[in-house]
Scaffold this active site. Sequence first.
Site, short mmCIF file in Angstrom:
data_model
loop_
_atom_site.label_atom_id
_atom_site.label_comp_id
_atom_site.label_asym_id
_atom_site.label_seq_id
_atom_site.Cartn_x
_atom_site.Cartn_y
_atom_site.Cartn_z
N GLY A 22 0.83 -1.19 0.00
CA GLY A 22 0.00 0.00 0.00
C GLY A 22 0.86 1.23 0.00
N ALA A 23 0.22 2.38 0.15
CA ALA A 23 0.95 3.65 0.09
C ALA A 23 1.90 3.83 1.27
CB ALA A 23 -0.04 4.80 0.05
N VAL A 27 3.22 -5.72 3.28
CA VAL A 27 2.96 -6.87 4.13
C VAL A 27 3.71 -8.07 3.56
CG1 VAL A 27 1.20 -8.37 5.14
CG2 VAL A 27 0.67 -5.96 4.71
N ASP A 138 -12.23 1.43 4.75
CA ASP A 138 -11.55 0.92 3.55
C ASP A 138 -11.89 -0.55 3.32
OD1 ASP A 138 -10.02 0.97 1.27
OD2 ASP A 138 -8.09 0.75 2.30
#
Length: 707
Positions: A22-23, A27, A138
């Site tokens: 992600g930004a 992970v 989200d």
Amino acid sequence: MSGITGSTTNYLWSVHDVLGQGATASVYKARNKRSGELVAVKVFNVLSYSRPHDVQMREFEMLRKLNHSNIVRLFAVEELPTKQKVLVMEYCSGGSLLNLLEDPENAFGLPEAEFLTVLQCVVQGMNHLREFGVVHRDIKPGNIMRQVGEDGKSIYKLTDFGAARELEDDEKFVSIYGTEEYLHPDMYERAVLRKPHQKSYGVSVDLWSIGVTLYHSATGSLPFTPYEGPRKNKLIMHKITTEKPMGAIAGTQQVEGGPIQWSYHLPYSCQLSQGLKVLLVPVLAGIMEADQGRCWAFDQFFSATTDILQRQPVHLFSLQQAMAHSIYMHHYNTVSAFFEEVAAQTGIGVQQQQLMYLGHDLVLEGSMKVVNLPCASASQPLVLLSSMPEANNSLPFREPEMPLIPSRFDVVADYNFSKVTVGIVHQYRRIVQLLHTHRELLLQGYYGYMMKLRHECAEAMHSIAIITIRLQSGLSAQHRIHKLSYSSEKQGNVDNSGQKLQMVYQHLPIYSAGIREFQTQLEHLQIQQAKLAENLTHDKSCQKMHMLLEKITAIHQQYRKDRLTGKLAYNDEQIHKFEKIHLSSHIKRMKSLFREECVPRYKELLASTRTWSSVLMEMQNRLQDFNSFSAGLLVDLEIIEQQQNKAVDRILDSPQFGGAAPQPEIAPRDKDQMVSRMHHLRDEMELLVRELQCNNSIIERLTGKGV
């Protein structure tokens, strides 16, 4: 972090084992240095530290607070040597829900059982969040992880709480988070279109995201799709979501600048049964509502989805209609309510419904509970018969649309085409398996129907035998009465019961012949049914379709490698083009197999079942008439026997035989009605024998063709 590995005090991972990016973080799959236990580690990047400190700490605190089987667990918070935070979390072996939906096999949505598992897990996870006043902000398939248990069953877990915050039902927030396609329209307007407004957002933004996620899971597609897709046509994307009519659950634009086509139903191509669709559509319409004033609240969402999840499907196959159904009922519902729901789904009225299970009549009392119904399954459903003629002209599928194969050499376009093709071929294979299953259910169902009528024919012959014995007894008694009447010189008092009984006795062979004709007819039908069943065992269409799927999938996998490679060497390019020719050939063979073998075989069976249904229904109606008549006749014979006994008693009690004076005889009023019914039934049986003989010639011709 050095080289290609990373580690904290207790955990070690390779940067090649990336699970998601992600930004602000990545992970990875990691292992405990001591035990080797698999975990997931979320490693934050430099950009994440530009956020306010309370925002940085929010996810840590949120995960520490939450503890639920449908939320990814936080094990520990550790640090890299650079002091960057690392979240050590539960590892989910099945990847994300998005990974599952991107599998070409699920291009048209998840199977019904898997979808219900997703629904249950999301509802339970969200319910836990609401108990703690948390809004996720989200929700999307990429943030729903899948754990696969030892039994192979899935457990889905919400993850990525970087955007989450505590918010009560009546509170609002103004900050923007989320992923474009799943964003509430008000948030989309500000975050994607960059249009400033003074709107604030409540917990209902999660409901919108859940609605889009559930639609995606059920269908394999996003509900709102402008021409060329939501990322390329953002203004139309916003227009679709904000102008969506009440009750609509999807909107698509087929051509550039064209109108929006609204849908109020889930697509025919998805794998959910009609019974589940009926329950799910109102939920989707209620939570995908742009007007926050009209959008459902979480309480309404939880109530409706809990109602769905507490129901159990009763698998039903409507034999004459050749259609399978899943009737979703609560265990405490009555059978009467079940019959009403069957009528709603099939159009067969409650009074016309007859049920069979495993070839036997299923007699149910309306007050019984649904929980007491047999444990039917998709392969062994309850079989529904209608006492009225039913059409079976509709087919249980719609052929998927195959896009045109790209004419020019382009590794990206060819890869995209092959991916779509694999998904469509999976759908073709499912349809072929569905047709195969329906053929088995039709053959099994009609076999059970025929055996049921054979049993009824045997019972009718038994009734005729009983009636014959009773008639013979009655005629003998009448003969004795005549002798006594003559010897007592009371001939004028002798009624005509003997003549009427004799007439009934003479008609019995006609009824016996009719029943034997039924039995002959059933033998012909069962011969035809057996031949069709044998043909089904030799049908290799499912295996052929599977082989074509494997070949097309292999080409798709090669095209995936070619796309990653980018520019191909000359020889590799030629191989790519040859594979494209093979791909085109496989697609043509698949369509030919489907259209020229599978569908005609199924239609041929449907035509046969229409003949069977007509003959069997007429036979059943006549047998029911005969059963009613024979029951009435036995009552009449009982009355005659009683009258004969009284007549004998009167004669023996007369002065001629030393008895009292004879009482006047009362003629039975029902005798004329009995003889009238006998004549009517005889005429019907003679007509039916002629009809059955005509049907026999038709069936013999069909059997001779080896249908």
